[in-house]
Structure formats: structure tokens, C-alpha cells
Scaffold this motif. Structure first.
Motif, short mmCIF file in Angstrom:
data_model
loop_
_atom_site.label_atom_id
_atom_site.label_comp_id
_atom_site.label_asym_id
_atom_site.label_seq_id
_atom_site.Cartn_x
_atom_site.Cartn_y
_atom_site.Cartn_z
N TYR A 1 0.82 -1.21 0.00
CA TYR A 1 0.00 0.00 0.00
C TYR A 1 0.85 1.26 0.00
O TYR A 1 0.50 2.26 -0.61
N MET A 2 1.96 1.23 0.73
CA MET A 2 2.83 2.41 0.77
C MET A 2 4.28 1.98 0.90
O MET A 2 4.57 0.86 1.30
N TYR A 3 5.17 2.89 0.55
CA TYR A 3 6.60 2.66 0.71
C TYR A 3 7.13 3.82 1.54
O TYR A 3 7.07 4.96 1.13
N HIS A 4 7.64 3.49 2.70
CA HIS A 4 8.15 4.55 3.58
C HIS A 4 9.66 4.45 3.68
O HIS A 4 10.24 3.38 3.67
N ILE A 5 10.27 5.63 3.73
CA ILE A 5 11.71 5.74 3.95
C ILE A 5 11.91 6.60 5.18
O ILE A 5 11.02 7.35 5.58
N GLN A 6 13.07 6.47 5.79
CA GLN A 6 13.37 7.29 6.96
C GLN A 6 14.74 7.95 6.78
O GLN A 6 15.70 7.30 6.34
N THR A 7 14.78 9.22 7.14
CA THR A 7 16.03 9.98 7.09
C THR A 7 15.96 11.09 8.12
O THR A 7 14.88 11.54 8.50
N LYS A 8 17.12 11.51 8.60
CA LYS A 8 17.15 12.53 9.65
C LYS A 8 16.57 13.85 9.18
O LYS A 8 15.98 14.58 9.96
#
Length: 124
Positions: free
Chosen positions: A46-53
Motif C-alpha cells: 500500500y505504501m513505501y516509507h523511507i526514513q532519514t534525519k
């Protein structure tokens, strides 16, 4: 219903995009991508999440380049109505560092390539 018959094909297309994002972005040391989905789990992608500062900086950069992103799931313990004093470090980290990038079955290969390219160029 014709829409229900298309679900499997749509999920397959989303999975290909998801895997392409992971393959292309997982080598970036400033970015965290989703972990592999266990084989016992069936995902809808359903979604693609990324994480970054600097999530907000990346979001603004992508928006300037015509790529719409979203922040999702504001933590309930931050909603004033609940008057919570809870500290939930994992939840708060996710809320401040997570960005959802486009993932839908109507994305073309060219669209996905552009999204990947722009994310890779952001920190250069």
C-alpha cells in the motif's frame, strides 16, 4: 466485479515497484528503507516509507522536483485532546523521520526511475 479481478495484478505491480525502490535505495547510508517482508506475510504494498534525519528537507526537495510525498500517522499521544504525557521514543522517531514516497500501480517505469534518481541526487 471488474475491480476485484484486477487486485492481484495491481498488487504484483506495486510489489515490483517496492522491490525496485529497495534494490535501488538500500545502499544509501543516509536513508533507511523497509525491511524485507517475511514470506509468511502477504502484503498489499500500500505504501513505501523511507526514513532519514532530514525528512522535511527531502520532502521539500522532492516536491520541487514534481514528486509528491506524504507524512503519515501522527502519533495519538501528541494529540492535545488526549492530554498525554507519554514518551514513546520509537513512535516519535518514526513520526519525525518517516516519509512515504509514491507507490501505486499507475506509476510507469520512467516515473519510478525519476523518483529513485532524485532521491539519490539529494545528498550529492
Amino acid at each position: 466485479n471488474w475491480a476485484i479481478k484486477k487486485i492481484d495484478a495491481q498488487i504484483k505491480k506495486r510489489q515490483k515497484i517496492h522491490n525496485r525502490y529497495t534494490d535501488s535505495l538500500s545502499s544509501l547510508d543516509w536513508l533507511d528503507v523497509p525491511k524485507e517482508t517475511p514470506s509468511s506475510v502477504k502484503s498489499s504494498y500500500y505504501m513505501y516509507h523511507i526514513q532519514t534525519k532530514d525528512r522535511d528537507g527531502l520532502a521539500k526537495y522532492l516536491r520541487k522536483n514534481g514528486i509528491y510525498t506524504t507524512f503519515r500517522y501522527y502519533p495519538l499521544h501528541w494529540v492535545k485532546y488526549f492530554n498525554s504525557t507519554s514518551k514513546l521514543p520509537g513512535t516519535e522517531y518514526a513520526a519525525n523521520h518517516t516519509l512515504c514516497i509514491p507507490l501505486h500501480q499507475n506509476l510507469s517505469n520512467k516515473d519510478v526511475s525519476l523518483i529513485i534518481k532524485k532521491i539519490k541526487l539529494w545528498k550529492k
